[in-house]
Design a protein around this motif. Structure first.
Motif, PDB file in Angstrom:
ATOM      1  N   SER A  59      -2.282   1.097   2.965  1.00 42.86           N
ATOM      2  CA  SER A  59      -1.905  -0.220   2.443  1.00 42.86           C
ATOM      3  C   SER A  59      -2.044  -0.223   0.911  1.00 42.86           C
ATOM      4  O   SER A  59      -2.977   0.380   0.376  1.00 42.86           O
ATOM      5  CB  SER A  59      -2.786  -1.296   3.046  1.00 42.86           C
ATOM      6  OG  SER A  59      -2.557  -1.400   4.435  1.00 42.86           O
ATOM      7  N   PRO A  60      -1.163  -0.927   0.210  1.00 39.82           N
ATOM      8  CA  PRO A  60       0.047  -1.589   0.720  1.00 39.82           C
ATOM      9  C   PRO A  60       1.112  -0.557   1.064  1.00 39.82           C
ATOM     10  O   PRO A  60       1.295   0.429   0.361  1.00 39.82           O
ATOM     11  CB  PRO A  60       0.476  -2.477  -0.452  1.00 39.82           C
ATOM     12  CG  PRO A  60      -0.037  -1.758  -1.670  1.00 39.82           C
ATOM     13  CD  PRO A  60      -1.328  -1.121  -1.241  1.00 39.82           C
ATOM     14  N   ARG A  61       1.817  -0.778   2.152  1.00 40.10           N
ATOM     15  CA  ARG A  61       2.770   0.194   2.669  1.00 40.10           C
ATOM     16  C   ARG A  61       4.134   0.047   1.992  1.00 40.10           C
ATOM     17  O   ARG A  61       4.553  -1.044   1.627  1.00 40.10           O
ATOM     18  CB  ARG A  61       2.937   0.012   4.181  1.00 40.10           C
ATOM     19  CG  ARG A  61       1.626   0.023   4.964  1.00 40.10           C
ATOM     20  CD  ARG A  61       1.872  -0.365   6.397  1.00 40.10           C
ATOM     21  NE  ARG A  61       0.638  -0.578   7.143  1.00 40.10           N
ATOM     22  CZ  ARG A  61      -0.029  -1.730   7.201  1.00 40.10           C
ATOM     23  NH1 ARG A  61       0.429  -2.777   6.516  1.00 40.10           N
ATOM     24  NH2 ARG A  61      -1.133  -1.845   7.901  1.00 40.10           N
ATOM     25  N   THR A  62       4.817   1.198   1.917  1.00 40.18           N
ATOM     26  CA  THR A  62       6.198   1.227   1.436  1.00 40.18           C
ATOM     27  C   THR A  62       7.040   1.934   2.477  1.00 40.18           C
ATOM     28  O   THR A  62       6.710   3.066   2.880  1.00 40.18           O
ATOM     29  CB  THR A  62       6.310   1.959   0.088  1.00 40.18           C
ATOM     30  OG1 THR A  62       5.502   1.303  -0.891  1.00 40.18           O
ATOM     31  CG2 THR A  62       7.752   1.989  -0.390  1.00 40.18           C
ATOM     32  N   LEU A  84       3.806  -5.385   9.705  1.00 41.77           N
ATOM     33  CA  LEU A  84       3.516  -5.311   8.280  1.00 41.77           C
ATOM     34  C   LEU A  84       2.603  -6.443   7.836  1.00 41.77           C
ATOM     35  O   LEU A  84       2.357  -7.393   8.566  1.00 41.77           O
ATOM     36  CB  LEU A  84       4.828  -5.337   7.494  1.00 41.77           C
ATOM     37  CG  LEU A  84       5.814  -4.206   7.820  1.00 41.77           C
ATOM     38  CD1 LEU A  84       7.075  -4.333   6.974  1.00 41.77           C
ATOM     39  CD2 LEU A  84       5.161  -2.837   7.611  1.00 41.77           C
ATOM     40  N   GLY A  87       1.972  -7.868   0.837  1.00 44.50           N
ATOM     41  CA  GLY A  87       1.840  -6.807  -0.156  1.00 44.50           C
ATOM     42  C   GLY A  87       2.634  -5.567   0.161  1.00 44.50           C
ATOM     43  O   GLY A  87       2.821  -4.696  -0.711  1.00 44.50           O
ATOM     44  N   ASP A  88       3.118  -5.443   1.409  1.00 44.93           N
ATOM     45  CA  ASP A  88       3.950  -4.295   1.773  1.00 44.93           C
ATOM     46  C   ASP A  88       5.349  -4.447   1.164  1.00 44.93           C
ATOM     47  O   ASP A  88       5.752  -5.536   0.748  1.00 44.93           O
ATOM     48  CB  ASP A  88       4.068  -4.170   3.295  1.00 44.93           C
ATOM     49  CG  ASP A  88       2.749  -3.782   3.953  1.00 44.93           C
ATOM     50  OD1 ASP A  88       1.846  -3.298   3.234  1.00 44.93           O
ATOM     51  OD2 ASP A  88       2.611  -3.981   5.175  1.00 44.93           O
ATOM     52  N   THR A  89       6.079  -3.338   1.140  1.00 43.97           N
ATOM     53  CA  THR A  89       7.432  -3.335   0.571  1.00 43.97           C
ATOM     54  C   THR A  89       8.385  -2.597   1.485  1.00 43.97           C
ATOM     55  O   THR A  89       8.063  -1.508   1.979  1.00 43.97           O
ATOM     56  CB  THR A  89       7.457  -2.654  -0.812  1.00 43.97           C
ATOM     57  OG1 THR A  89       6.569  -3.340  -1.698  1.00 43.97           O
ATOM     58  CG2 THR A  89       8.861  -2.659  -1.408  1.00 43.97           C
ATOM     59  N   ILE A 113       6.054 -10.218   1.806  1.00 51.89           N
ATOM     60  CA  ILE A 113       6.469  -8.810   1.888  1.00 51.89           C
ATOM     61  C   ILE A 113       7.709  -8.648   1.008  1.00 51.89           C
ATOM     62  O   ILE A 113       8.685  -9.386   1.156  1.00 51.89           O
ATOM     63  CB  ILE A 113       6.783  -8.395   3.335  1.00 51.89           C
ATOM     64  CG1 ILE A 113       5.538  -8.545   4.206  1.00 51.89           C
ATOM     65  CG2 ILE A 113       7.314  -6.962   3.391  1.00 51.89           C
ATOM     66  CD1 ILE A 113       5.811  -8.412   5.696  1.00 51.89           C
TER      67      ILE A 113
END
Length: 301
Positions: A59-62, A84, A87-89, A113
């Protein structure tokens, strides 16, 4: 940076490899086990489900999507959303319709997100040459993803940029593909004229090679045309059928909606549609009309 790649077709797998060359760690997912195995052989980690993919990312995941536009993209996004967190993208690198990207960005923003739409050009050559990236989305989110775009582009300082808010990246790619239709049609028609001048018996590949250097019509498309003519000068074994993947239609629709005349792009799309009509009722009726008003002969099938 460690990121997930969803969709390991030829272009997705090539992009994953280029990212790995840039120092990024890839966790890939594709429903096809063979595609996952192939990417593993190139040094990437893979997951056998979206749930496992998300779990394997810090985290944060892309996550980068390289799946067909439309239903396939929506299906993956529907499955990802509950997995998700804020903060994820998500980066959609496929050829999605820009209005779909605007809708999706709004939906994911409600969960904090980031949704970035990335129009991607470069095809199968992007692995070695780099990709042209037209990016839409929140400015801060795009800046966070800078290392990814710099690795995929031909160079860190060229071939990519944020072109506007959500939807702008795929809008730019849509118009890019519409222009591509017109350029391809012009090359094809020009070389056909050369070929039909039988008395000169021109070597079309030779002409293409001449034009590649110093000519005002030189381009990468011409380079590829020259290569195609070298491999198959008579285009033998190729049916006169030209598909379209949707972007040309969207470009024409948008031109009409904006009251912008786009006759070249429009006609190039019409020519693709015409190439698929093997038993043209239109042409038959035209012949019948000529016979009716002028007694002109009809060529029998």
């Amino acid at each position: 940076m460690k990121l997930g790649m969803i969709g390991l077709g030829r272009m997705g797998a090539n992009m994953a490899q280029r990212l790995m060359k840039g120092g990024h760690q890839i966790v890939g997912f594709d429903p096809q086990a063979a595609a996952r195995k192939d990417l593993e052989g190139k040094g990437a980690q893979t997951a056998d489900s979206l749930t496992a993919l998300v779990a394997a990312l810090p985290s944060p995941r892309t996550l980068w999507l390289m799946v067909p536009a439309g239903e396939a993209t929506d299906a993956n996004l529907d499955a990802l959303l509950p997995l998700l967190a804020a903060g994820d993208t998500i980066i959609d690198g496929g050829n999605s319709f820009y209005k779909d990207s605007m809708r999706r960005a709004k939906r994911f923003a409600e969960r904090d997100i980031a949704y970035v739409d990335c129009g991607t050009s470069g095809g199968i050559w992007g692995l070695d040459e780099g990709y042209s990236l037209m990016i839409g989305g929140d400015e801060a989110a795009v800046e966070r993803m800078r290392p990814i775009f710099e690795s995929l582009a031909p160079a860190k300082d060229r071939g990519w940029a944020r072109v506007g808010p959500a939807g702008a990246g795929h809008f730019a790619k849509m118009v890019h593909n519409g222009i591509e239709y017109g350029m391809m049609q012009a090359y094809a028609e020009g070389f056909s004229i050369l070929r039909h001048k039988a008395e000169f018996d021109m070597d079309l590949q030779q002409v293409a090679e001449i034009w590649r250097y110093g000519s005002v019509v030189r381009s990468w498309l011409l380079d590829l045309t020259a290569d195609a003519l070298k491999k198959n000068p008579d285009m033998s074994g190729i049916a006169p059928y030209v598909a379209d993947s949707g972007e040309g239609r969207w470009t024409v629709d948008e031109a009409i909606e904006l009251n912008v005349p786009a006759p070249i792009i429009t006609q190039s799309l019409i020519e693709r549609l015409r190439s698929r009509d093997k038993d043209s009722f239109t042409d038959k009726l035209l012949s019948a009309m000529r016979n009716e008003f002028g007694g002109h002969p009809i060529k029998k099938a």
